[in-house]
Write a protein that holds these residues in place. Structure first.
Motif, mmCIF file in Angstrom:
data_model
loop_
_atom_site.group_PDB
_atom_site.id
_atom_site.type_symbol
_atom_site.label_atom_id
_atom_site.label_comp_id
_atom_site.label_asym_id
_atom_site.label_seq_id
_atom_site.Cartn_x
_atom_site.Cartn_y
_atom_site.Cartn_z
ATOM 1 N N SER A 1 0.817 -1.203 0.000
ATOM 2 C CA SER A 1 0.000 0.000 0.000
ATOM 3 C C SER A 1 0.847 1.248 0.000
ATOM 4 C CB SER A 1 -0.921 -0.013 1.210
ATOM 5 O OG SER A 1 -0.150 -0.259 2.373
ATOM 6 N N ARG A 2 2.137 1.091 0.115
ATOM 7 C CA ARG A 2 2.959 2.270 0.107
ATOM 8 C C ARG A 2 3.626 2.539 -1.240
ATOM 9 N NH1 ARG A 2 6.557 1.382 3.244
ATOM 10 N NH2 ARG A 2 6.018 -0.741 3.711
ATOM 11 N N ILE A 3 3.043 1.961 -2.300
ATOM 12 C CA ILE A 3 3.283 2.514 -3.632
ATOM 13 C C ILE A 3 1.979 3.204 -4.008
ATOM 14 C CG2 ILE A 3 3.767 2.112 -6.060
ATOM 15 C CD1 ILE A 3 5.201 -0.363 -5.430
ATOM 16 N N ALA A 4 2.058 4.471 -4.350
ATOM 17 C CA ALA A 4 0.845 5.188 -4.730
ATOM 18 C C ALA A 4 0.173 4.444 -5.889
ATOM 19 C CB ALA A 4 1.190 6.609 -5.128
ATOM 20 N N GLY B 1 -1.288 2.980 -12.406
ATOM 21 C CA GLY B 1 -1.349 3.984 -13.469
ATOM 22 C C GLY B 1 -0.156 3.893 -14.405
ATOM 23 N N LYS B 2 1.040 3.911 -13.826
ATOM 24 C CA LYS B 2 2.239 3.979 -14.673
ATOM 25 C C LYS B 2 2.924 2.626 -14.871
ATOM 26 C CE LYS B 2 3.571 8.773 -13.865
ATOM 27 N NZ LYS B 2 4.656 9.683 -13.432
ATOM 28 N N LEU B 3 3.232 1.927 -13.761
ATOM 29 C CA LEU B 3 4.062 0.716 -13.899
ATOM 30 C C LEU B 3 3.336 -0.386 -14.676
ATOM 31 C CD1 LEU B 3 5.750 0.766 -10.371
ATOM 32 C CD2 LEU B 3 6.938 1.020 -12.563
ATOM 33 N N PHE B 4 2.063 -0.612 -14.380
ATOM 34 C CA PHE B 4 1.318 -1.638 -15.139
ATOM 35 C C PHE B 4 1.306 -1.285 -16.634
ATOM 36 C CE2 PHE B 4 -1.643 -4.174 -12.063
ATOM 37 C CZ PHE B 4 -0.567 -4.440 -11.238
ATOM 38 N N ARG B 5 1.098 -0.004 -16.951
ATOM 39 C CA ARG B 5 1.128 0.424 -18.353
ATOM 40 C C ARG B 5 2.512 0.196 -18.952
ATOM 41 N NH1 ARG B 5 0.408 6.698 -20.325
ATOM 42 N NH2 ARG B 5 0.659 6.371 -22.579
ATOM 43 N N LEU B 6 3.531 0.595 -18.229
ATOM 44 C CA LEU B 6 4.906 0.467 -18.716
ATOM 45 C C LEU B 6 5.199 -0.967 -19.124
ATOM 46 C CD1 LEU B 6 7.758 1.794 -18.975
ATOM 47 C CD2 LEU B 6 8.184 0.984 -16.645
ATOM 48 N N PHE B 7 4.797 -1.914 -18.288
ATOM 49 C CA PHE B 7 5.129 -3.315 -18.543
ATOM 50 C C PHE B 7 4.181 -3.955 -19.563
ATOM 51 C CE2 PHE B 7 6.793 -3.085 -13.958
ATOM 52 C CZ PHE B 7 8.042 -2.661 -14.396
ATOM 53 N N GLY B 8 3.108 -3.243 -19.922
ATOM 54 C CA GLY B 8 2.336 -3.725 -21.059
ATOM 55 C C GLY B 8 0.853 -3.968 -20.883
ATOM 56 N N ALA B 9 0.219 -3.389 -19.872
ATOM 57 C CA ALA B 9 -1.221 -3.605 -19.724
ATOM 58 C C ALA B 9 -1.978 -2.796 -20.775
ATOM 59 C CB ALA B 9 -1.680 -3.192 -18.330
ATOM 60 N N VAL C 1 -6.209 -1.687 -17.507
ATOM 61 C CA VAL C 1 -5.870 -1.872 -16.087
ATOM 62 C C VAL C 1 -7.150 -1.795 -15.257
ATOM 63 C CG1 VAL C 1 -4.779 -0.815 -14.070
ATOM 64 C CG2 VAL C 1 -3.499 -0.989 -16.205
ATOM 65 N N ILE C 2 -7.465 -2.897 -14.604
ATOM 66 C CA ILE C 2 -8.595 -2.912 -13.674
ATOM 67 C C ILE C 2 -8.154 -2.282 -12.367
ATOM 68 C CG2 ILE C 2 -10.145 -4.433 -12.374
ATOM 69 C CD1 ILE C 2 -9.799 -6.476 -14.691
ATOM 70 N N PHE C 3 -8.963 -1.376 -11.827
ATOM 71 C CA PHE C 3 -8.612 -0.813 -10.515
ATOM 72 C C PHE C 3 -9.884 -0.615 -9.704
ATOM 73 C CE2 PHE C 3 -10.042 3.534 -11.164
ATOM 74 C CZ PHE C 3 -10.012 3.672 -12.546
ATOM 75 N N PRO C 4 -9.749 -0.591 -8.363
ATOM 76 C CA PRO C 4 -10.925 -0.469 -7.495
ATOM 77 C C PRO C 4 -11.448 0.959 -7.534
ATOM 78 C CG PRO C 4 -8.927 -1.068 -6.227
ATOM 79 C CD PRO C 4 -8.490 -0.671 -7.590
ATOM 80 N N GLU D 1 -10.131 10.909 -6.123
ATOM 81 C CA GLU D 1 -8.972 11.590 -6.691
ATOM 82 C C GLU D 1 -7.895 10.591 -7.125
ATOM 83 O OE1 GLU D 1 -5.743 14.700 -4.948
ATOM 84 O OE2 GLU D 1 -7.669 14.519 -3.890
ATOM 85 N N ILE D 2 -7.689 9.560 -6.307
ATOM 86 C CA ILE D 2 -6.692 8.543 -6.651
ATOM 87 C C ILE D 2 -7.133 7.780 -7.900
ATOM 88 C CG2 ILE D 2 -5.823 6.290 -5.865
ATOM 89 C CD1 ILE D 2 -5.304 7.485 -3.186
ATOM 90 N N CYS D 3 -8.419 7.474 -7.982
ATOM 91 C CA CYS D 3 -8.925 6.755 -9.159
ATOM 92 C C CYS D 3 -8.715 7.582 -10.421
ATOM 93 C CB CYS D 3 -10.406 6.435 -8.971
ATOM 94 S SG CYS D 3 -10.700 5.359 -7.557
ATOM 95 N N GLN D 4 -8.972 8.881 -10.313
ATOM 96 C CA GLN D 4 -8.772 9.742 -11.478
ATOM 97 C C GLN D 4 -7.292 9.841 -11.836
ATOM 98 O OE1 GLN D 4 -10.900 12.996 -9.836
ATOM 99 N NE2 GLN D 4 -12.866 11.968 -10.183
ATOM 100 N N ASP D 5 -6.438 9.825 -10.817
ATOM 101 C CA ASP D 5 -4.995 9.826 -11.083
ATOM 102 C C ASP D 5 -4.572 8.581 -11.849
ATOM 103 O OD1 ASP D 5 -4.389 12.217 -9.943
ATOM 104 O OD2 ASP D 5 -3.548 11.395 -8.090
ATOM 105 N N ILE D 6 -5.152 7.432 -11.481
ATOM 106 C CA ILE D 6 -4.815 6.193 -12.187
ATOM 107 C C ILE D 6 -5.204 6.319 -13.652
ATOM 108 C CG2 ILE D 6 -5.353 3.725 -12.408
ATOM 109 C CD1 ILE D 6 -5.840 3.700 -9.349
ATOM 110 N N ALA D 7 -6.448 6.754 -13.892
ATOM 111 C CA ALA D 7 -6.931 6.871 -15.275
ATOM 112 C C ALA D 7 -6.070 7.866 -16.060
ATOM 113 C CB ALA D 7 -8.395 7.290 -15.279
#
Lengths: 370, 370
Positions: B259-262, B268-276, B279-282, B293-299
């Motif tokens: 939980s201590r990786i934003a 948002g970034k790492l999953f995309r970088l590696f090829g998603a 990305v499903i997120f809660p 706000e966090i959900c919007q940051d992911i998108a």
């Protein structure tokens, strides 16, 4: 629900009056992942849906929820076990996984350590005292520098010399060249000393890459490797361990910051279950903040009788020093590996001397915990 | 330090007066992992040791430390990138990874999504509105039940029908039989409707196992898969994505409880970088507690221009309902996939009707965010 299933204990950080409801939603989340009313198949309701066994209110206002999860959901796959224990609920901050228990058949199917504590003692020919371990640092060093370090550590009498966990295939010391040179240095040092010091290179990448790294290492006579199960994935770790039943696997806790799995579960039980012969963990009073009690729990879980799995060697580490050897021996006893890295290297030109001081402190007679 | 390096921003939960010292020990931990005084090689001090660029005190009493990490430590390996960003410091509770930036060459070497948002639109032939997605639940169902669900969802007009992330190789519906039957159901439904609904089976186990699963799925014409990168390991994920450059990968966040990786960094970034590709997120307001706000940051991180990597389709999920479709469309806009599972299945015998209501709500004209 059939008799053979997995127990998982979760700490729920919700008001006690909410605990029963929270436990029920957790049971849904970690099994069918849908409302129970939406499940139309009675067998699924009866055999697959996780069950809340009991809830224990705690003095600190949290509650412990004991759940039973169906073995059939796990398919004897290590990654899938993590998924069913802590996949989705890892994203829910009010849940912490604090204990697990498995049926013996499932434990046996993962298999635990290949050689465990006894095997590491045979490999190194060290009995009746803790093993000593140091690390090849820093990344960025050349192959010659690392082979030189191996020689110094081995001549000083250190038992296991592992790659720092930051080593992958860096251009300053690519895996193949590093392993060749370090293992050669070990062979020479062992030839001169008559000892059996062991070099453990760090694996990186995917299962296929790690497989190739292990094959290359084995051609040079390497008998132990370092692996970070949470980075490579526990299924990869467990598969490699099975494919190489005579090889020792030293597990590194990197990326274990899923801080809501209790360390005694993750490093103490799960790493052992999937096959760690030795588990490195951050000891108290070093660079990390695990309290002493948690560290002792890890060591206890590594070594306690558990479904006939071999005991795993606990490796308290992370900023340890020669000055603390006596205390660590007293605390953890003989079936322990002491890992000291930076605190040896800081001696610079007196590295050999300080490494010998480490070895002597560990070998010194004295109070050792049972 | 060479110009091309990795920036990482960490939140330090220490008193402001301690932040500079804490940042320095963090820089050591995430690179040479030993005291700087113990490093004898000047090149390592100059080029490999991580550097503290600046420290920004925050209003809440924490500090943001901007570090530069040397690319040469990462070896273009996905697992090793996680290791250098958050391997050891994941075990230190006063540290949170809140942002990353990479040099373009490193981003290109990981490669990001195979087909991304545009490719998912081509695959499903859906344009100008969010995609719809549902899940095959619950685990424990039979192959016939799952194929029936596929048929119902596809006939209702849902675009992507994915395995629940709890599916592995359970005996009630083993992978090979499940994929064969579900893909067959999709083919028939698509033949009747003229649409191009897509089935995405869930991968499990190691790279070698997943490779076999993908090959089997491809022989049946499967064009998308579900994968949990934190369970299988990001190196495995990235390798599979490279080996199958025409396949869509939908990333599931299970075991993301470090939980201590934003979340905007991890999902948002790492999953995309590696090829998603998606990305499903809660999503907020569901079974999970990520704030809006966090959900919007992911998108935003999924879709923002980034080193020429394809944009990733954000998939807000986790307890969403048909009633919330309008709101989710307004919030996330068209380049989104809406995933609703349990809230469809709870309709039981009216599942087809409720699935159509989902599809119609998504297709309905109306306010859509840019």
């Amino acid at each position: 629900m059939p008799r053979d299933n997995i127990s998982a204990v979760y700490r729920l950080k919700v008001p006690p009056a909410m605990a029963a409801h929270r436990a029920q939603t957790l049971a849904l989340e970690q099994s069918v992942e849908m409302p129970a009313e939406a499940v139309t198949d009675l067998r699924v309701l009866d055999e697959v849906l996780a069950r809340v066994e009991r809830i224990e209110p705690q003095a600190d206002g949290t509650s412990l929820a004991h759940l039973r999860l169906a073995c059939e959901t796990v398919c004897e796959d290590a990654g899938q076990l993590m998924n069913m224990l802590f996949g989705n609920c890892s994203l829910q901050p009010d849940v912490e996984l604090v204990d697990i228990e498995l049926p013996p058949s499932l434990a046996q199917s993962f298999g635990g350590p290949n050689i465990g504590i006894d095997g590491l003692r045979r490999l190194t020919d060290v009995h009746g005292r803790p093993l000593t371990c140091s690390a090849l640092k820093p990344i960025g060093s050349t192959v010659d520098q690392l082979a030189g370090l191996c020689r110094t550590f081995a001549q000083a009498g250190i038992d296991i010399i592992k790659d720092d966990h930051g080593w992958a295939n860096q251009r300053s010391a690519p895996f193949a060249e590093r392993v060749t040179a370090c293992q050669q240095a070990m062979r020479e040092a062992n030839g001169a000393s008559g000892r059996r010091a062991v070099y453990a290179p760090s694996l990186y990448g995917t299962q296929v890459q790690m497989q190739r790294q292990i094959e290359l290492a084995r051609t040079h006579g390497v008998g132990a490797v370092l692996i970070a199960p949470l980075i490579c994935g526990v299924a990869t770790f467990n598969a490699l361990k099975r494919e190489h039943p005579d090889l020792a696997f030293i597990a590194h806790p990197a990326f274990g910051g899923a801080s809501r799995i209790a360390p005694s579960v993750l490093l103490g039980k799960l790493f052992r279950l999937f096959g760690a012969d030795a588990v490195i963990f951050p000891n108290h009073g070093g660079r990390f903040t695990y309290p002493a009690e948690i560290c002792q729990d890890i060591a206890r879980s590594n070594r306690a009788p558990w479904h006939g799995l071999r005991p795993t060697m606990p490796v308290p580490a992370g900023g340890m020093s020669v000055e603390r050897v006596t205390e660590i021996k007293r605390e953890y006893g003989a079936d322990t590996m002491l890992l000291i890295g930076g605190s040896l290297l800081i001696a610079r030109e007196r590295l050999a001397e300080r490494s010998r001081a480490f070895v002597e402190a560990v070998a010194a007679p004295g109070e050792v915990a049972a």
